[in-house]
Scaffold this motif. Structure first.
Motif, mmCIF file in Angstrom:
data_model
loop_
_atom_site.group_PDB
_atom_site.id
_atom_site.type_symbol
_atom_site.label_atom_id
_atom_site.label_comp_id
_atom_site.label_asym_id
_atom_site.label_seq_id
_atom_site.Cartn_x
_atom_site.Cartn_y
_atom_site.Cartn_z
ATOM 1 N N CYS A 189 0.856 -1.204 0.000
ATOM 2 C CA CYS A 189 0.000 0.000 0.000
ATOM 3 C C CYS A 189 0.882 1.241 0.000
ATOM 4 C CB CYS A 189 -0.886 0.058 1.248
ATOM 5 S SG CYS A 189 -2.121 -1.223 1.379
ATOM 6 N N ALA A 190 1.838 1.266 0.933
ATOM 7 C CA ALA A 190 2.726 2.425 1.050
ATOM 8 C C ALA A 190 3.626 2.552 -0.170
ATOM 9 C CB ALA A 190 3.569 2.303 2.317
ATOM 10 N N GLN A 191 4.134 1.428 -0.665
ATOM 11 C CA GLN A 191 5.016 1.485 -1.830
ATOM 12 C C GLN A 191 4.290 2.024 -3.059
ATOM 13 O OE1 GLN A 191 7.670 -2.021 -2.582
ATOM 14 N NE2 GLN A 191 6.730 -2.781 -0.736
ATOM 15 N N MET A 192 3.037 1.572 -3.253
ATOM 16 C CA MET A 192 2.302 1.991 -4.456
ATOM 17 C C MET A 192 1.915 3.470 -4.375
ATOM 18 S SD MET A 192 0.146 -1.186 -5.925
ATOM 19 C CE MET A 192 -0.989 -1.475 -4.624
ATOM 20 N N VAL A 193 1.395 3.882 -3.217
ATOM 21 C CA VAL A 193 0.962 5.277 -3.107
ATOM 22 C C VAL A 193 2.158 6.217 -3.210
ATOM 23 C CG1 VAL A 193 -0.136 6.983 -1.614
ATOM 24 C CG2 VAL A 193 -1.102 4.691 -1.781
ATOM 25 N N THR A 194 3.258 5.881 -2.548
ATOM 26 C CA THR A 194 4.430 6.768 -2.617
ATOM 27 C C THR A 194 5.099 6.710 -3.988
ATOM 28 O OG1 THR A 194 5.823 5.040 -1.632
ATOM 29 C CG2 THR A 194 4.905 6.686 -0.135
ATOM 30 N N GLN A 195 4.867 5.620 -4.729
ATOM 31 C CA GLN A 195 5.409 5.520 -6.090
ATOM 32 C C GLN A 195 4.906 6.670 -6.966
ATOM 33 O OE1 GLN A 195 7.577 3.400 -7.596
ATOM 34 N NE2 GLN A 195 7.295 4.459 -9.543
ATOM 35 N N VAL A 196 3.640 7.026 -6.811
ATOM 36 C CA VAL A 196 3.060 8.067 -7.674
ATOM 37 C C VAL A 196 3.169 9.456 -7.032
ATOM 38 C CG1 VAL A 196 1.491 6.403 -8.742
ATOM 39 C CG2 VAL A 196 0.674 7.760 -6.809
ATOM 40 N N ALA A 197 3.854 9.550 -5.877
ATOM 41 C CA ALA A 197 3.974 10.836 -5.168
ATOM 42 C C ALA A 197 5.311 11.499 -5.468
ATOM 43 C CB ALA A 197 3.833 10.606 -3.670
ATOM 44 N N ASP A 198 5.319 12.807 -5.300
ATOM 45 C CA ASP A 198 6.570 13.560 -5.400
ATOM 46 C C ASP A 198 7.149 13.618 -3.984
ATOM 47 O OD1 ASP A 198 8.607 15.182 -6.131
ATOM 48 O OD2 ASP A 198 7.387 17.000 -6.276
ATOM 49 N N ILE A 199 8.033 12.705 -3.664
ATOM 50 C CA ILE A 199 8.454 12.509 -2.269
ATOM 51 C C ILE A 199 9.928 12.086 -2.246
ATOM 52 C CG2 ILE A 199 7.620 10.111 -2.312
ATOM 53 C CD1 ILE A 199 6.965 10.260 0.594
ATOM 54 N N SER A 200 10.642 12.461 -1.200
ATOM 55 C CA SER A 200 12.048 12.048 -1.101
ATOM 56 C C SER A 200 12.129 10.547 -0.819
ATOM 57 C CB SER A 200 12.738 12.809 0.030
ATOM 58 O OG SER A 200 12.353 12.276 1.281
ATOM 59 N N GLU A 201 13.230 9.927 -1.225
ATOM 60 C CA GLU A 201 13.398 8.491 -1.004
ATOM 61 C C GLU A 201 13.395 8.177 0.489
ATOM 62 O OE1 GLU A 201 13.064 6.125 -3.100
ATOM 63 O OE2 GLU A 201 13.579 4.544 -1.661
ATOM 64 N N SER A 202 13.971 9.062 1.282
ATOM 65 C CA SER A 202 14.032 8.807 2.725
ATOM 66 C C SER A 202 12.626 8.854 3.348
ATOM 67 C CB SER A 202 14.999 9.815 3.361
ATOM 68 O OG SER A 202 14.470 10.355 4.529
ATOM 69 N N ASP A 203 11.814 9.826 2.956
ATOM 70 C CA ASP A 203 10.433 9.871 3.473
ATOM 71 C C ASP A 203 9.633 8.658 3.004
ATOM 72 O OD1 ASP A 203 10.951 12.179 4.809
ATOM 73 O OD2 ASP A 203 9.997 13.512 3.341
ATOM 74 N N ARG A 204 9.891 8.283 1.741
ATOM 75 C CA ARG A 204 9.209 7.100 1.189
ATOM 76 C C ARG A 204 9.497 5.876 2.059
ATOM 77 N NH1 ARG A 204 9.864 3.334 -3.863
ATOM 78 N NH2 ARG A 204 7.660 2.799 -4.001
ATOM 79 N N GLN A 205 10.766 5.720 2.426
ATOM 80 C CA GLN A 205 11.148 4.563 3.238
ATOM 81 C C GLN A 205 10.485 4.609 4.623
ATOM 82 O OE1 GLN A 205 12.421 1.838 2.163
ATOM 83 N NE2 GLN A 205 12.704 2.748 0.140
ATOM 84 N N HIS A 206 10.286 5.802 5.182
ATOM 85 C CA HIS A 206 9.601 5.896 6.479
ATOM 86 C C HIS A 206 8.145 5.409 6.364
ATOM 87 C CE1 HIS A 206 12.704 7.517 8.960
ATOM 88 N NE2 HIS A 206 12.907 8.559 8.182
ATOM 89 N N PHE A 207 7.474 5.790 5.273
ATOM 90 C CA PHE A 207 6.093 5.320 5.071
ATOM 91 C C PHE A 207 6.054 3.796 4.937
ATOM 92 C CE2 PHE A 207 4.778 9.700 3.682
ATOM 93 C CZ PHE A 207 3.671 9.810 4.503
#
Lengths: 295, 295
Positions: A189-207
């Motif tokens: 869920c987190a990987q897919m939603v953050t995939q389409v977001a404009d977000i830093s890799e570090s924040d992505r990993q926190h999600f």
């Protein structure tokens, strides 16, 4: 909007989206269609869509994209329940207080309904309308969901679970089992939603870390509820894990220690959220809900 | 190269590619991994990879892209056989002269192996290396394969087959059944390969029509072989359709008429090829093989 109202709204949207999808299918195999609808739409807490929408809201992802990701995830989850309930697997007659798919229909139809729901998940990701910003990520969304569902995720976890049933495994092995069986899909869920977001890799990993922890906490609470829960609220007989010879956190650690693990996971999840530069108020409420749920 | 040598080469490449894929998977669920390997690699004529490669060669598609499409298609085909063989479905103990997956392993493992093979098909399409020209088509390839495999394709056809077993249906209904159950996946070979080709829409449709006809001819010949074939060559007991109360072309039309249908399909397939401005020599040989095969 308060968290409970938002949660109900997301559940309703998910249910309506999935129903519309099933109703749009032609009628050439009516019994299979009915079984797919039963599997998708009888009850269900919609925890995965809730998580996807809450992360999506925090990151300001278009609602339509959140909905497409949620429906795909829920099709995978529903298929896994239909197959897990089969006589050759957990042999469950009740799920969410209703007859399981093979009981209401028959085993062959339940196998096919699970198969077709898995396929539907991938069709949703490639065919349902997405915002322009997300449409270019379709293949990557499929890749994430497939990795989380297959041998290296949910299916692998279920196979380890089957192999471990009736044998005692240690808590590390049980943790790994659930990281695959439950955690992989919540993490997706987190990987897919953050995939389409404009977000830093570090924040992505926190999600993603947050979602993994939640997946494990969900499972520990599941094990606790199987011992202490109310059968009517659970919609299934209490004590079924023990009857099946399943490895559980309370069985391995004792109930007090299992509750301590849950409490530690709760803290870790909140810590992962605290490091994020987004409004995670609803995700905090979601974390509390996961840990304190009674069914 | 003559057709037989090319056919053996494609079979070998497919087998090697699939084996390498399975061997690259981690070992956390060894029994499941072994069951997936058994399902994918015990025998198999590799008709779908052959069709995909032959169309790909005619259109000068990079070999690597042909291989990726072929492996994905074969994972879907293998999963469908594992689930179709289950006791709740056709209850077959032998496939290609070897014990079926649930006989060699167990039912739960066979269900999971089928599930994980389906997922693997989609992972292949999104993750395996493709040529630069084809990589942008990944999502569309998933879309085509999912449409051909799910409710509107193979799974729907299998559900109609189950519903019709033990009842008599007419030849039009039987044709529709096989167009979904067998035709959809063969047609997906043509749809996927032509998707990544620089080809006119009209030529594309001829390839797809050809593959649909071949799918139906394959099934008519299957029905004929079930009556007249040699059990040892077939690798399964002869007469099993009748024993299961399956609708077949010989049962509905009589053997002479069934053979006439096959001959008409043969002509139609060759006509579809004749209208194509490509070298279709090998596809003609493939058509003859489909119609004349003895197993």
């Amino acid at each position: 909007m308060n968290f409970d109202a938002l949660r109900q709204q997301i559940k309703k949207q998910t249910d309506e989206g999935l129903l519309a999808l099933i109703e749009s299918m032609p009628d050439h195999a009516p019994r299979l269609k009915e079984a797919m609808q039963h599997a998708l739409l009888v009850g269900g807490k919609r925890m995965r869509p809730l998580l996807a929408h809450l992360i999506g809201n925090a990151l300001d992802i278009p609602k339509q994209d959140q909905q497409v990701i949620s429906m795909a995830i829920e099709c995978i989850h529903a298929y896994s329940l239909v197959h897990d309930d089969l006589p050759a697997m957990d042999d469950d007659a009740l799920r969410r207080g209703q007859p399981t798919c093979h009981v209401k229909f028959d085993e062959a139809t339940a196998i096919l309904a699970g198969d077709a729901l898995q396929t539907l998940a991938f069709s949703i990701l490639t065919d349902e309308p997405l915002s322009e910003q997300s449409a270019s990520h379709r293949a990557k969304l499929v890749s994430i969901l497939a990795a989380a569902s297959g041998y290296c995720g949910m299916c692998g976890g279920q196979a380890i679970d089957l192999a471990a049933t009736g044998h005692s495994i240690d808590v590390d092995a049980l943790t790994r089992l659930h990281q695959l069986k439950t955690g992989a899909l919540l993490s997706a869920c987190a990987q897919m939603v953050t995939q389409v977001a404009d977000i830093s890799e570090s924040d992505r990993q926190h999600f993603i870390t947050f979602s993994r922890i939640i997946g494990l906490a969900f499972q520990v609470q599941d094990d606790i509820l199987d011992v202490e829960g109310d059968a009517q609220m659970l919609g299934k007989p209490q004590g079924s894990d023990q009857a099946l010879g399943k490895n559980t956190f309370p069985a391995l650690l004792g109930m007090d220690q299992a509750k301590q693990v849950l409490s530690d996971l709760h803290d870790e999840a909140l810590q992962a959220l605290a490091s994020l530069p987004y409004n995670t108020e609803y995700l905090t409420a979601f974390t509390d809900l996961m840990v304190n749920r009674k069914h």
